[in-house]
Motif scaffolding. Structure first.
Motif, short mmCIF file in Angstrom:
data_model
loop_
_atom_site.label_atom_id
_atom_site.label_comp_id
_atom_site.label_asym_id
_atom_site.label_seq_id
_atom_site.Cartn_x
_atom_site.Cartn_y
_atom_site.Cartn_z
N ALA A 1 9.58 3.76 -7.27
CA ALA A 1 10.05 5.00 -7.90
C ALA A 1 9.38 5.08 -9.26
N ASP A 2 8.26 5.81 -9.30
CA ASP A 2 7.47 5.88 -10.53
C ASP A 2 7.49 7.26 -11.18
N GLY A 3 8.41 8.10 -10.75
CA GLY A 3 8.47 9.43 -11.29
C GLY A 3 7.64 10.43 -10.52
N VAL A 4 6.75 9.93 -9.67
CA VAL A 4 5.91 10.79 -8.85
C VAL A 4 6.31 10.70 -7.39
N THR A 5 6.59 9.48 -6.95
CA THR A 5 7.00 9.29 -5.56
C THR A 5 8.25 8.43 -5.52
N HIS A 6 8.97 8.49 -4.42
CA HIS A 6 10.22 7.73 -4.27
C HIS A 6 10.23 7.17 -2.85
N VAL A 7 10.02 5.86 -2.74
CA VAL A 7 9.90 5.21 -1.44
C VAL A 7 11.08 4.29 -1.25
N VAL A 8 11.73 4.38 -0.10
CA VAL A 8 12.90 3.55 0.17
C VAL A 8 12.75 2.86 1.52
N ARG A 9 13.48 1.77 1.66
CA ARG A 9 13.59 1.10 2.96
C ARG A 9 14.98 1.34 3.52
N ARG A 10 15.03 1.74 4.77
CA ARG A 10 16.30 1.84 5.48
C ARG A 10 16.15 1.04 6.77
N GLY A 11 16.84 -0.06 6.84
CA GLY A 11 16.72 -0.92 8.01
C GLY A 11 15.28 -1.40 8.17
N ASP A 12 14.71 -1.16 9.34
CA ASP A 12 13.33 -1.58 9.61
C ASP A 12 12.34 -0.44 9.41
N THR A 13 12.73 0.56 8.62
CA THR A 13 11.85 1.70 8.38
C THR A 13 11.65 1.93 6.88
N VAL A 14 10.57 2.61 6.56
CA VAL A 14 10.28 3.05 5.20
C VAL A 14 10.27 4.57 5.19
N ARG A 15 10.92 5.16 4.20
CA ARG A 15 10.99 6.62 4.07
C ARG A 15 10.30 7.01 2.77
N ARG A 16 9.47 8.06 2.84
CA ARG A 16 8.75 8.49 1.65
C ARG A 16 8.52 9.99 1.70
N PRO A 17 8.31 10.64 0.54
CA PRO A 17 8.11 12.08 0.53
C PRO A 17 6.87 12.48 1.35
N VAL A 18 6.96 13.61 2.00
CA VAL A 18 5.82 14.14 2.74
C VAL A 18 4.83 14.74 1.74
N ARG A 19 3.55 14.45 1.96
CA ARG A 19 2.49 15.01 1.13
C ARG A 19 1.48 15.72 2.02
N PRO A 20 0.54 16.45 1.44
CA PRO A 20 -0.37 17.25 2.27
C PRO A 20 -1.11 16.45 3.33
N PHE A 21 -1.36 15.16 3.04
CA PHE A 21 -2.15 14.35 3.97
C PHE A 21 -1.29 13.51 4.91
N SER A 22 0.03 13.63 4.85
CA SER A 22 0.90 12.75 5.64
C SER A 22 0.64 12.87 7.13
N ALA A 23 0.49 14.09 7.65
CA ALA A 23 0.28 14.26 9.09
C ALA A 23 -1.03 13.63 9.53
N THR A 24 -2.07 13.74 8.69
CA THR A 24 -3.36 13.13 9.03
C THR A 24 -3.25 11.62 9.06
N VAL A 25 -2.57 11.05 8.07
CA VAL A 25 -2.39 9.59 8.04
C VAL A 25 -1.58 9.13 9.24
N GLN A 26 -0.53 9.88 9.61
CA GLN A 26 0.26 9.49 10.78
C GLN A 26 -0.60 9.50 12.04
N ALA A 27 -1.48 10.50 12.16
CA ALA A 27 -2.36 10.56 13.33
C ALA A 27 -3.33 9.39 13.34
N PHE A 28 -3.83 9.03 12.17
CA PHE A 28 -4.76 7.89 12.08
C PHE A 28 -4.05 6.59 12.44
N LEU A 29 -2.85 6.38 11.89
CA LEU A 29 -2.10 5.16 12.20
C LEU A 29 -1.78 5.08 13.69
N ALA A 30 -1.44 6.21 14.29
CA ALA A 30 -1.16 6.23 15.73
C ALA A 30 -2.40 5.81 16.52
#
Length: 277
Positions: A12-41
């Motif tokens: 949490a640096d004032g720009v982004t806020h990343v949390v862990r819930r259980g075995d997952t990580v949750r973070r704000p969506v950004r313009p490139f999020s869908a592209t990164v998800q496709a790449f990781l897949a």
């Protein structure tokens, strides 16, 4: 997954806020999020499981990724994180990621992350190429192997996280990014104490050998590293002009480290090139 499960703040640096819930990580969506998800897949579909698994979006419209267990080294780096064995393991992990990414065709509407103030995110930002350098095949790669983005297990690199700067690049350019952090290709005064006396030329050779670099790739490492160093300060200055986090980093020493790196690398380039042959 229980929506009421407590969340642990990871960043949490004032720009982004990343949390862990259980075995997952949750973070704000950004313009490139869908592209990164496709790449990781794609990486996971090709058998590269040393990266977060993309899990879509949650009820708060946050990006969801699998949590990657392990140890992330923080400055000052411990000795086990900078051993030659760890370096060779890192190189082999980068090679596996490259092999898995090779041939992936990004979506037509792909958006790429970059430093604030950098090129437009569509089309992909580019690092350019050293003048006169032979063309290299392009692939999508991580491009940000700082220690905070490398997860260790049993004192060896085991996974990469934070693919925010992933974009089309080349194998050598991406390897140079890793070498910048882990050889490291930096003036000794700017290194973690555990690497202050490291022989960067020898460590570059260890990385190249473990990666399995060809003679042609080895010959491109130094020109590419010099090109990166010369452009880095300008890019960070542009980012500092528009982003308060980068402005803080700039004022805390980035403005001095960049020129020092360029001077040191220029002086050491012949020895590094010779060691890589």
């Amino acid at each position: 997954m229980d929506a009421d499960e407590p969340e642990l703040v990871l960043a949490a640096d004032g720009v982004t806020h990343v949390v862990r819930r259980g075995d997952t990580v949750r973070r704000p969506v950004r313009p490139f999020s869908a592209t990164v998800q496709a790449f990781l897949a794609h990486l996971h579909a090709r058998g590269f499981d040393a990266a977060p698994l993309p899990l879509g979006y949650d009820e708060q419209s946050r990006e969801v990724l699998s949590f990657v267990p392990g140890d992330v080294p923080v400055p000052p780096l411990p000795d086990w994180a900078v051993s030659l064995d760890a370096l060779a393991t890192l190189a082999r992990l980068v090679r596996r990621a490259h092999d898995a990414a090779d041939g992936w065709e990004p979506p037509a509407d792909a958006v790429w992350g970059d430093l604030p103030g950098g090129p437009a995110t569509r089309p992909a930002p580019t690092d350019g190429a050293p003048p006169g350098a032979p063309p290299e095949p392009v692939l999508v790669a991580h491009q940000d192997y700082c220690p905070g983005n490398v997860v260790f297990r049993d004192h060896r690199p085991a996974a990469f996280i934070d693919f925010d700067l992933a974009r089309p690049t080349t194998r050598v350019a991406d390897a140079v990014n890793a070498l910048h952090w882990w050889a490291p290709l930096a003036d000794p005064v700017d290194r973690s104490p555990a690497l202050a006396d490291a022989d960067a030329a020898e460590r570059a050779r260890v990385f190249a050998d473990a990666y399995g670099m060809t003679a042609e790739q080895r010959a491109l490492v130094v020109p590419r590293a010099l090109w990166r160093a010369r452009r880095s300060t300008a890019r960070m200055r542009a980012a500092a002009e528009v982003d308060p986090v980068f402005r803080r980093w700039w004022d805390e020493g980035v403005k001095d480290r960049g020129p020092r790196t360029e001077r040191w690398l220029t002086a050491e380039a012949p020895r590094i090139a010779e060691r890589l042959r």
